[in-house]
Design a protein around this motif. Structure first.
Motif, PDB file in Angstrom:
ATOM      1  N   ILE A  78      29.862  54.619  25.521  1.00 47.70           N
ATOM      2  CA  ILE A  78      30.423  55.535  26.517  1.00 47.70           C
ATOM      3  C   ILE A  78      31.911  55.637  26.244  1.00 47.70           C
ATOM      4  CG2 ILE A  78      30.832  55.883  28.971  1.00 47.70           C
ATOM      5  CD1 ILE A  78      28.567  53.789  29.365  1.00 47.70           C
ATOM      6  N   SER A  79      32.414  56.844  26.298  1.00 43.71           N
ATOM      7  CA  SER A  79      33.834  57.001  26.025  1.00 43.71           C
ATOM      8  C   SER A  79      34.643  56.656  27.271  1.00 43.71           C
ATOM      9  CB  SER A  79      34.104  58.437  25.589  1.00 43.71           C
ATOM     10  OG  SER A  79      35.474  58.642  25.561  1.00 43.71           O
ATOM     11  N   VAL A 107      32.941  48.224  41.176  1.00 44.70           N
ATOM     12  CA  VAL A 107      31.923  48.961  40.410  1.00 44.70           C
ATOM     13  C   VAL A 107      32.368  50.411  40.296  1.00 44.70           C
ATOM     14  CG1 VAL A 107      29.541  49.795  40.423  1.00 44.70           C
ATOM     15  CG2 VAL A 107      30.033  47.464  41.154  1.00 44.70           C
ATOM     16  N   THR A 108      32.351  50.933  39.086  1.00 49.28           N
ATOM     17  CA  THR A 108      32.633  52.361  38.906  1.00 49.28           C
ATOM     18  C   THR A 108      31.481  52.969  38.124  1.00 49.28           C
ATOM     19  OG1 THR A 108      33.789  52.103  36.816  1.00 49.28           O
ATOM     20  CG2 THR A 108      35.138  51.977  38.805  1.00 49.28           C
ATOM     21  N   ARG A 109      31.591  54.278  37.912  1.00 48.20           N
ATOM     22  CA  ARG A 109      30.548  55.015  37.194  1.00 48.20           C
ATOM     23  C   ARG A 109      30.208  54.354  35.860  1.00 48.20           C
ATOM     24  NH1 ARG A 109      29.094  60.495  36.348  1.00 48.20           N
ATOM     25  NH2 ARG A 109      29.781  60.856  38.462  1.00 48.20           N
ATOM     26  N   LYS A 110      31.244  53.910  35.147  1.00 44.72           N
ATOM     27  CA  LYS A 110      30.988  53.360  33.804  1.00 44.72           C
ATOM     28  C   LYS A 110      30.199  52.063  33.878  1.00 44.72           C
ATOM     29  CE  LYS A 110      34.901  55.777  32.186  1.00 44.72           C
ATOM     30  NZ  LYS A 110      36.210  55.779  32.812  1.00 44.72           N
ATOM     31  N   ASP A 111      30.346  51.331  34.977  1.00 40.40           N
ATOM     32  CA  ASP A 111      29.573  50.091  35.117  1.00 40.40           C
ATOM     33  C   ASP A 111      28.095  50.392  35.337  1.00 40.40           C
ATOM     34  OD1 ASP A 111      31.845  48.371  35.012  1.00 40.40           O
ATOM     35  OD2 ASP A 111      32.364  49.065  37.012  1.00 40.40           O
ATOM     36  N   LEU A 165      25.323  49.344  27.184  1.00 44.09           N
ATOM     37  CA  LEU A 165      26.132  50.170  26.287  1.00 44.09           C
ATOM     38  C   LEU A 165      27.580  49.685  26.294  1.00 44.09           C
ATOM     39  CD1 LEU A 165      24.905  53.728  27.308  1.00 44.09           C
ATOM     40  CD2 LEU A 165      23.823  52.074  25.817  1.00 44.09           C
ATOM     41  N   LYS A 166      28.267  49.995  25.222  1.00 46.35           N
ATOM     42  CA  LYS A 166      29.681  49.594  25.155  1.00 46.35           C
ATOM     43  C   LYS A 166      30.573  50.748  25.619  1.00 46.35           C
ATOM     44  CE  LYS A 166      29.229  46.008  21.833  1.00 46.35           C
ATOM     45  NZ  LYS A 166      27.830  46.211  21.423  1.00 46.35           N
ATOM     46  N   ILE A 167      31.772  50.394  26.004  1.00 50.82           N
ATOM     47  CA  ILE A 167      32.717  51.431  26.423  1.00 50.82           C
ATOM     48  C   ILE A 167      33.820  51.498  25.387  1.00 50.82           C
ATOM     49  CG2 ILE A 167      34.328  52.143  28.231  1.00 50.82           C
ATOM     50  CD1 ILE A 167      32.672  50.540  30.211  1.00 50.82           C
ATOM     51  N   SER A 168      34.038  52.682  24.857  1.00 47.80           N
ATOM     52  CA  SER A 168      35.089  52.792  23.845  1.00 47.80           C
ATOM     53  C   SER A 168      36.418  53.029  24.526  1.00 47.80           C
ATOM     54  CB  SER A 168      34.792  53.938  22.888  1.00 47.80           C
ATOM     55  OG  SER A 168      35.140  55.143  23.499  1.00 47.80           O
TER      56      SER A 168
END
Ligand code: ATP
Length: 797
Positions: A75-76, A770-774, A792-795
């Protein structure tokens, strides 16, 4: 201000005078043992959870610096979220109290009026596109036809060929230059971007005026440039830009503030208007207002209520009405309503079917799913190739677009030249019947297909009488057009994918009908029109995988409700078959750009995952009365956009964990505006109603482009001041308890359209965020018959 003071009194007063300042920076996901003592002692949920953790070990890094091109598992980090939740601050309370019901009524009436204007303006854009394309293609194909007619006798057919290439290249050059160098976000149809926006992701520059201008000119040039594209998809994006633009009463691009509608300057309102704009775009494109409403619903508007549905529906209806009236006028039917949408399928009123045809339609749906997933598979690899080798140099993107334009002309010309598919004149209502090598009184059927815009060709394939096309030439047309449209999607030009999919689908659908006609020559139920239509629906469904909205769009576009069931079955089968192999084309492109799109449902089998496992910890918190220096330091060092406000904020020195009772939530942009306007305790008495004139207007004036912290200059004296965050923070943010399960956290977050969800322990101390990316990070994979959860990883980019 009295009750405001009352609210403040309820907060604890001992506000942190002497705490050591320490910003907790390095976020990591909390494992059960990581929790601070005060949080851990009372909860049996942690012990329960400790035994059931199956997620990958925490030592895995959660962020990666660079993303491998083509990777669908990262995820970017560059995408931010929209806030659908209106901060419940004291300023809002004051505004409500001071302005009263009259203000609310004014706001409500303005909302309806704005929705109507969105409909009218979107129709205007549609008309501009339609008339522009109509006029320019008339010049292009009229000129080509006259040269072909002349050169067949003079043996100089290379001249119209070269002219065709030159026309295509010139128009596509304009489109590609605009998209590549002026506004890259205007590339493609814009549907994936609108989908992300409605889902709650801020896509930079997606709803700007500049984007709209590039899109409109770009689409006209791409379609007239002969590419395998359509103008319908981009209408959805255009409608969204119109909505975001006129609802705000100001244009940041033009630097003009009309000083109206400032109460709509927040993400929540803007997103509702964009739903209306997207619906109006569908209505204008297909003459399908109900399909438009369903599109907005299907594509992710988080919060949907009855009055929003009404407003969006009105907007779509007004758009259809305006477009219809003006286009009818343009085509000489003054005062009548003959042109409901830009794409007309022609009428199918008397088309009917027998129940025993349903399996055939379902089979066609499955074929559509197969062809669609193959389309998406090839296009995915092509896109990865483009990302790796072409996108690095901008000029190469332009060159590729020109190459496709020239190839399209070459393919069209070769088919007309080499395949002598002659039909008697008068069969096909084509505008430019070219004779080429056919005898007198005949025209070249392939010339008729190529010498017009793709949407006119779709109509021809639907309605041409039986015997208008040879099996061999139509099969070749299908294969070549399919390949051309795969190659074209993703080019650096503005263009949509609906029409090329419908056209290839109509071609193989018609071929299916011709096959059935050959098998059952005496059966009158074999009607080529309906097979071409079903083929078109199957192909489009297989590529984009939309279900409800696409069914209704097609029903409205054909004007035949009786044929609704076959279309629905076809689309369901196409989606099932396609989903078996890969995602829809829009989702593939969204995943390739790493957009954190929240799905409708939480990952399955995730009830054994708890908020404490998905949240970030330690949390960067602010105190209710905070030093300016610390705020500046935090905003400069952190990228977070939301900070829980706590009352005590003591820190466990040994673990570096900040705890404190949650009192509210404040957003980065609010802090920026406060710093920018120097709302410091030392300068103003916030609690004195006589001297304090701060209202929400101060924040709305800056919306949506706030300054960066680096752009705010503060003197050393100002840095020593303090800010009282209490009147500005969201004093009742939604929170979850640390032991809440992932599906529940997900549903609260998704349904309320949140951006930040603080996690508290049993004593209301902040323990995580907690946010969307989490939430997006967790995905379920099926591998060797086993279901595994993947993180998934976060770039960073
Ligand atoms: P968004 O980017 O969605 O607009 P944001 O920038 O505040 O919001 P994210 O970029 O989604 O937050 O957050 C990235 C990571 O940082 C997430 O894992 C999130 O939980 C974490 N995070 C967000 N805010 C804080 C905070 N105040 N303290 C600690 N971690 C945070």
């Amino acid at each position: 201000m009295v009750s405001l003071q009352g609210r403040i009194d309820s907060l604890s007063d001992g506000l942190l005078e002497n705490e050591e300042e320490k910003i907790v920076t390095e976020g990591h996901v909390l494992a059960s043992h990581d929790l601070c003592d005060s949080c851990d002692s009372t909860s049996s949920a942690y012990r329960r959870r400790a035994a059931s953790i199956e997620w990958p070990p925490r030592k895995q890094p959660r962020t990666v610096e660079t993303v491998e091109v083509g990777c669908l598992n990262v995820i970017s980090g560059k995408y931010e979220s929209l806030d659908y939740d209106v901060p419940d601050s004291d300023l809002l309370l004051d505004e409500e109290r001071n302005s009263g019901l009259k203000y609310e009524t004014k706001k409500n009436i303005s909302r309806w009026i704005v929705f109507m204007f969105i409909g009218v303006f979107t129709a205007g854009i549609g008309i501009l596109l339609d008339v522009g394309i109509d006029q320019l293609s008339e010049i292009k194909y009229g000129t080509l036809k006259s040269y072909v007619d002349r050169c067949v006798e003079d043996n100089c057919l290379y001249i119209p060929y070269l002219m065709w290439v030159a026309f295509n290249v010139a128009f596509v050059l304009v489109s590609s230059l605009l998209v590549t160098y002026v506004e890259p976000i205007a590339a493609g149809s814009g549907i994936p971007q609108v989908k992300c926006y409605l889902n709650g992701v801020k896509i930079p520059r997606v709803v700007r005026i500049k984007t709209l201008l590039v899109k409109v000119v770009g689409v006209i040039c791409s379609v007239v440039g002969g590419l395998a594209v359509g103008k319908e998809g981009p209408m959805i994006h255009s409608g969204s830009v119109v909505a975001a633009g006129i609802s705000q009463g100001k244009s940041t691009t033009l630097g003009k503030d009309f000083k109206i509608l400032d109460f709509f300057r927040e993400d929540h309102e803007k997103r509702d208007f964009v739903s209306g704009g997207a619906a109006a775009g569908v209505a204008a494109a297909f003459g399908a207002p109900v399909g438009g409403v369903l599109f907005s619903l299907e594509e992710g508007t988080s919060f949907w209520n009855q009055s929003l549905t009404w407003r969006v529906f009105l907007c779509a209806m007004i758009c259809t009405f305006t477009l219809n009236g003006i286009l009818s006028l343009y085509h000489g039917f003054t005062g009548q309503q003959w042109y409901a949408g830009l794409l007309s399928f022609g009428k199918f009123p008397e088309v009917s079917y027998f129940w025993y045809e349903l399996p055939i339609y379902m089979m066609m749906g499955l074929i559509g799913g197969l062809l669609g997933s193959l389309f998406n598979y090839i296009n995915y690899h092509l896109t990865v190739f483009r990302m790796r080798y072409i996108n690095k140099r901008l000029w190469m993107k332009v060159v590729e677009a020109l190459l496709v334009a020239a190839t399209t002309a070459t393919v069209g010309f070769s088919m007309i030249y080499f395949l002598n598919d002659c039909r008697p004149l008068g069969q096909d209502p084509t505008k430019f019947p070219t004779q080429v090598f056919c005898g007198d009184g005949e025209y070249n059927a392939l010339g008729a297909l190529w010498f017009q815009t793709p949407e006119t060709s779709v109509r021809s394939l639907f309605h041409d009488p039986a015997g208008s096309h040879k099996v061999s030439s139509l099969s070749l047309f299908f294969i070549l057009y399919y390949l051309l449209s795969v190659w074209t999607y993703g080019l650096s030009v503005s263009a949509g994918i609906f029409i090329p999919s419908l056209l290839t689908g109509a071609a193989w659908g018609r071929l299916t009908g011709m096959g059935l006609m050959w098998l059952f020559p005496d059966m009158d139920w074999v009607d080529l029109r309906k097979y071409a239509l079903v083929g078109a629906a199957a192909q489009l469904g297989g590529v984009v995988r939309m279900t409800i909205s696409l069914t209704v769009i097609l029903i409205e576009a054909t004007g035949n409700i009786a044929f609704g069931l076959p279309l629905m079955l076809t689309l369901i089968c196409a989606k099932w078959m396609g989903d078996f192999f890969n995602e829809g084309i829009y989702d593939i492109h969204i995943m390739l750009s790493g957009v954190p799109l929240l799905p409708w449902e939480p990952p399955p089998l995730s009830h054994d995952v708890y908020a404490s496992e998905i949240m970030s910890h330690p949390v960067v918190v602010l105190r209710a009365v905070e030093r300016v220096a610390r705020i500046v330091q935090i905003l400069s060092a952190e990228t977070h956009n939301g900070f829980p406000v706590v009352d005590v904020g003591y820190e466990h020195q040994d673990e570096g964990i900040a705890c404190g009772k949650l009192r509210g939530l404040i957003l980065r942009h609010q802090l920026i505006v406060l710093l920018q306007n120097k709302i410091f305790n030392e300068f103003s008495d916030l609690w004195n109603p006589k001297t304090n004139d701060i209202t929400l207007k101060m924040f709305r004036d800056e919306y949506p482009r706030y300054k960066h912290i680096q752009d705010i200059s503060l003197s050393p004296g100002e840095m020593r001041c303090t800010i009282d965050l209490r009147p500005f923070m969201n004093s009742s943010p939604y929170v979850v308890i640390h032991s809440m399960t992932l599906p529940r956290v997900f549903r609260i977050f998704r349904a309320l359209g949140l951006r930040h969800l603080p996690v508290v322990d049993d004593t209301n101390q902040v323990v995580g965020m907690v946010t969307r990316k989490d939430l997006v990070r967790y995905r379920v994979n099926h591998h060797n018959g086993k279901m595994t959860r993947e993180e998934l990883k976060i770039s960073e980019k």
